[in-house]
Design a protein around this motif. Structure first.
Motif, PDB file in Angstrom:
ATOM      1  N   ILE A  23       9.782 -26.876   5.319  1.00 40.00           N
ATOM      2  CA  ILE A  23      10.438 -26.368   6.529  1.00 40.00           C
ATOM      3  C   ILE A  23       9.496 -25.493   7.364  1.00 40.00           C
ATOM      4  N   GLU A  73      10.336 -18.835  15.442  1.00 39.94           N
ATOM      5  CA  GLU A  73      10.352 -20.182  14.866  1.00 39.94           C
ATOM      6  C   GLU A  73      11.724 -20.554  14.323  1.00 39.94           C
ATOM      7  N   LYS A  99      18.002 -25.395   8.072  1.00 42.43           N
ATOM      8  CA  LYS A  99      16.759 -26.139   7.827  1.00 42.43           C
ATOM      9  C   LYS A  99      16.724 -26.651   6.384  1.00 42.43           C
ATOM     10  N   ASN A 102      19.052 -29.604   5.969  1.00 41.30           N
ATOM     11  CA  ASN A 102      18.479 -30.836   6.511  1.00 41.30           C
ATOM     12  C   ASN A 102      17.491 -31.469   5.534  1.00 41.30           C
ATOM     13  N   GLU A 109      15.543 -36.746  11.491  1.00 41.47           N
ATOM     14  CA  GLU A 109      15.451 -35.995  12.726  1.00 41.47           C
ATOM     15  C   GLU A 109      15.745 -36.922  13.905  1.00 41.47           C
ATOM     16  N   ALA A 142      12.881 -26.560  18.690  1.00 45.01           N
ATOM     17  CA  ALA A 142      13.221 -26.445  17.264  1.00 45.01           C
ATOM     18  C   ALA A 142      14.568 -27.089  16.970  1.00 45.01           C
ATOM     19  N   ARG A 145      13.537 -30.714  16.803  1.00 46.06           N
ATOM     20  CA  ARG A 145      12.569 -31.010  15.744  1.00 46.06           C
ATOM     21  C   ARG A 145      13.109 -30.684  14.354  1.00 46.06           C
ATOM     22  N   ASP A 146      13.705 -29.509  14.209  1.00 46.77           N
ATOM     23  CA  ASP A 146      14.080 -29.026  12.876  1.00 46.77           C
ATOM     24  C   ASP A 146      15.551 -29.241  12.541  1.00 46.77           C
ATOM     25  N   ASP A 147      16.413 -29.112  13.536  1.00 52.15           N
ATOM     26  CA  ASP A 147      17.851 -29.174  13.273  1.00 52.15           C
ATOM     27  C   ASP A 147      18.450 -30.545  13.522  1.00 52.15           C
TER      28      ASP A 147
END
Length: 198
Positions: A23, A73, A99, A102, A109, A142, A145-147
């Protein structure tokens, strides 16, 4: 005493230990998060830098930089709540937990292009009537990209917040979490606490 120390066990989020690199965390940020979570468990008092630094190698200057990095971040948020009539800053670890969720759920993603992002930012800037700042760009990137949110999800969250006269990204993020949790196009709109600025 030596035998006693061997059997002391401290509860640590094993998922964080097992997946921190996936992550985007390094060891220093991971240790800091563990300390923040530990000190935040009861939520009854404000955590001071002295609390976090004690027994560690962190300096106040380094600690300040690392906490700002965790916020930028999107690993933590800082909220304010009132305890005994006093405003106290508390840490919100839900972005971190999202994160980790996921990662362990092997969620794919969202697929998006640079043009999708450009159109999203232009849409928001036109709606807000101003240019977005670097931290706002990073936070929304983010989300993609991350969530795993789509640009359509984010536009919908932005629209719902805007209709409620709110342009705070923290508020939009709560709407997005609500949409994910309920898996519906009609999410519960979060309560606006004007004292906290959300």
């Amino acid at each position: 005493m030596n035998e006693y120390i061997k059997f002391i066990r401290i509860s640590v989020n094993k998922l964080l230990i097992d997946h921190y690199a996936k992550i985007g965390l390094d060891e220093k940020l991971t240790i800091l998060l563990i300390r923040l979570i530990e000190y935040s468990n009861d939520g009854s008092k404000e955590i001071s830098f002295d609390d976090i630094i004690e027994g560690s190698t962190f300096t106040p200057e380094e600690l300040s930089i690392l906490i700002q990095k965790l916020i930028k971040e999107n690993f933590i948020n800082i909220n304010t709540k009132v305890i005994d009539g006093k405003h106290i800053e508390t840490y919100d670890f839900n972005p971190l937990y999202n994160k980790l969720e996921n990662v362990i759920m092997n969620k794919k993603e969202s697929t998006y292009t640079d043009n999708d992002i450009k159109n999203l930012f232009q849409y928001i800037e036109k709606l807000y009537g101003r240019t977005l700042g670097p931290s706002e760009y990073e936070r929304m990137t983010a989300w993609l990209r991350d969530d795993g949110y789509s640009t359509e999800n984010i536009k919908e969250g932005i629209d719902i917040a805007y209709k409620n006269n709110v342009t705070s990204l923290s508020y939009v993020e709560k709407i997005l979490h609500s949409m994910k949790k309920e898996d519906t196009n009609e999410p519960n709109v979060p309560f606006i606490n004007w004292l906290e600025g959300d």
